[in-house]
Design a protein around this motif. Sequence first.
Motif: not given
Length: 249
Positions: A99-110, A53-63
């Motif tokens: 109920x969980x909000x997902x922020x999908x970031x299709x990116x390579x983090x640097x 039940x973690x309210x918000x998940x930001x997912x960062x991956x470009x694959x």
Amino acid sequence: MSLTDAQLDRYARQLILKEIGGAGQAALLGAHVALVGAGGIGAPAIQYLAGAGVGTLTLIDDDLVALSNLQRQTLYGMADLGEPKVAAAAAAVARLNPEVRVIAQRARIDSDNAAELLGAADVVIDGCDNFATRLAVADAALASRKPLVSAAVGQFEGQLGVFRGWEADKPCYRCFVGGDPERAGTSCAEDGVLGALTGLLGSLAALEAIRLIAGFGAESAGRLLLIDALDLRFRTLALPKDPGCPACR
């Protein structure tokens, strides 16, 4: 925060734990976790964080999801092949816990975008697959004073650590690994990895994030968990703060 009847039912097994209870569950529902990498470590972590039940998940991956991923990244299936991992993961979370909000970031983090991508997260989980990216994530987490849960696997070995280097007695990630972004490394494609071990490390990373958010259990920062799947051996080592570390001294 008052819980709805549906939430009381959904999270009942957590709510009856005195270390979590209603206050801990409310903290989880209001929390934001950023996950760097939605692969072998990120995939199981995403599932258990969403389930908790973690309210918000930001997912960062470009694959993209590939057939070779499915041996260990069981968040995905055959129907997801060729899809961005963050999109497939977001769809899986919606099925599990809408109920969980997902922020999908299709990116390579640097180092240039890490601070922006990690944004308002309360906790950062790093399960990426290269050393330079790990340093960029660690530096951004340290600068913004976000607890960093770092997990790594290779063949039959895994390691897990929590870093809060802005605290006077706690090491940062650079205290542990040094600062050479050109350090030679190998990938799962080159060396192989046991799928169940990535599941174990991802689950442990999720557990550490939940412990940090809900505030229970013994202190983990300043310790390193080492796992040897060949001998089925677990060891915990103390990680001292490096007084000469340029990042956190």
